[in-house]
Design a protein around this motif. Structure first.
Motif, PDB file in Angstrom:
ATOM      1  N   ARG A   1      31.305 -73.493  60.029  1.00 39.09           N
ATOM      2  CA  ARG A   1      30.022 -74.076  60.456  1.00 39.09           C
ATOM      3  C   ARG A   1      28.887 -73.071  60.288  1.00 39.09           C
ATOM      4  O   ARG A   1      27.778 -73.432  59.913  1.00 39.09           O
ATOM      5  CB  ARG A   1      30.119 -74.568  61.893  1.00 39.09           C
TER       6      ARG A   1
ATOM      7  N   ASN B   1      28.769 -70.733  58.053  1.00 39.52           N
ATOM      8  CA  ASN B   1      28.498 -70.675  56.611  1.00 39.52           C
ATOM      9  C   ASN B   1      27.560 -71.794  56.185  1.00 39.52           C
ATOM     10  O   ASN B   1      26.698 -71.600  55.321  1.00 39.52           O
ATOM     11  CB  ASN B   1      29.794 -70.749  55.809  1.00 39.52           C
ATOM     12  N   ARG B   2      27.702 -72.966  56.795  1.00 42.06           N
ATOM     13  CA  ARG B   2      26.828 -74.094  56.433  1.00 42.06           C
ATOM     14  C   ARG B   2      25.394 -73.846  56.882  1.00 42.06           C
ATOM     15  O   ARG B   2      24.456 -74.216  56.182  1.00 42.06           O
ATOM     16  CB  ARG B   2      27.355 -75.386  57.025  1.00 42.06           C
ATOM     17  N   VAL B   3      25.222 -73.226  58.047  1.00 38.33           N
ATOM     18  CA  VAL B   3      23.869 -72.933  58.539  1.00 38.33           C
ATOM     19  C   VAL B   3      23.118 -72.068  57.539  1.00 38.33           C
ATOM     20  O   VAL B   3      21.937 -72.285  57.264  1.00 38.33           O
ATOM     21  CB  VAL B   3      23.919 -72.232  59.923  1.00 38.33           C
ATOM     22  N   PHE B   4      23.812 -71.086  56.975  1.00 38.93           N
ATOM     23  CA  PHE B   4      23.182 -70.151  56.059  1.00 38.93           C
ATOM     24  C   PHE B   4      23.456 -70.473  54.598  1.00 38.93           C
ATOM     25  O   PHE B   4      23.207 -69.651  53.719  1.00 38.93           O
ATOM     26  CB  PHE B   4      23.606 -68.711  56.402  1.00 38.93           C
ATOM     27  N   ASP B   5      23.978 -71.680  54.348  1.00 39.03           N
ATOM     28  CA  ASP B   5      24.237 -72.164  52.998  1.00 39.03           C
ATOM     29  C   ASP B   5      25.033 -71.152  52.174  1.00 39.03           C
ATOM     30  O   ASP B   5      24.705 -70.863  51.022  1.00 39.03           O
ATOM     31  CB  ASP B   5      22.921 -72.513  52.295  1.00 39.03           C
ATOM     32  N   VAL B   6      26.078 -70.612  52.802  1.00 31.04           N
ATOM     33  CA  VAL B   6      26.951 -69.658  52.111  1.00 31.04           C
ATOM     34  C   VAL B   6      27.834 -70.443  51.146  1.00 31.04           C
ATOM     35  O   VAL B   6      28.571 -71.337  51.551  1.00 31.04           O
ATOM     36  CB  VAL B   6      27.820 -68.858  53.108  1.00 31.04           C
ATOM     37  N   GLY B   7      27.740 -70.118  49.896  1.00 30.88           N
ATOM     38  CA  GLY B   7      28.511 -70.816  48.876  1.00 30.88           C
ATOM     39  C   GLY B   7      29.822 -70.122  48.582  1.00 30.88           C
ATOM     40  O   GLY B   7      30.172 -69.104  49.179  1.00 30.88           O
ATOM     41  N   SER B   8      30.522 -70.675  47.656  1.00 34.44           N
ATOM     42  CA  SER B   8      31.807 -70.150  47.231  1.00 34.44           C
ATOM     43  C   SER B   8      31.633 -68.890  46.392  1.00 34.44           C
ATOM     44  O   SER B   8      30.664 -68.755  45.643  1.00 34.44           O
ATOM     45  CB  SER B   8      32.550 -71.206  46.405  1.00 34.44           C
TER      46      SER B   8
END
Length: 101
Positions: A82, A84-91
């Motif tokens: 979750r 990672n989604r806040v900070f738009d962490v990609g693969s």
């Protein structure tokens, strides 16, 4: 499916199982693995309610300490995902089916 797939591979997780997690057919997993996946899915829901039936089945398979450790790890992974989604962490593109460990 990124860093956890790389770590999972080192622990012996197969591509077949990694790819199955994205679908509805979990037949490649053992009954115990499917039970843990069911717990993870229930904990990821909002609100995260664990039914009495699921808890009973978990208690028949795991000790209280094992359940605490499983729950803590699942909660941490849910938190991390979750965040990672806040900070738009990609693969980092660490997962490549068929890649050797």
């Amino acid at each position: 499916m990124d860093i956890n797939s790389a770590v999972g591979r080192k622990a012996g997780l197969t591509d077949e199982k990694l790819l199955a997690l994205g679908g509805n057919d979990l037949a490649v997993f053992t009954a115990v693995e499917r039970l843990v996946i069911e717990l993870a899915d229930a904990m990821a829901e909002t609100p995260s309610n664990i039914s009495e039936d699921l808890y009973t089945r978990l208690r028949n398979q795991f000790s209280e300490q094992q359940l605490l450790e499983l729950g803590a790890q699942i909660a941490f992974e849910n938190y991390r995902a979750r965040l990672n989604r806040v900070f738009d962490v990609g693969s980092d593109d660490l997962y490549n089916p068929g890649q050797a460990t």
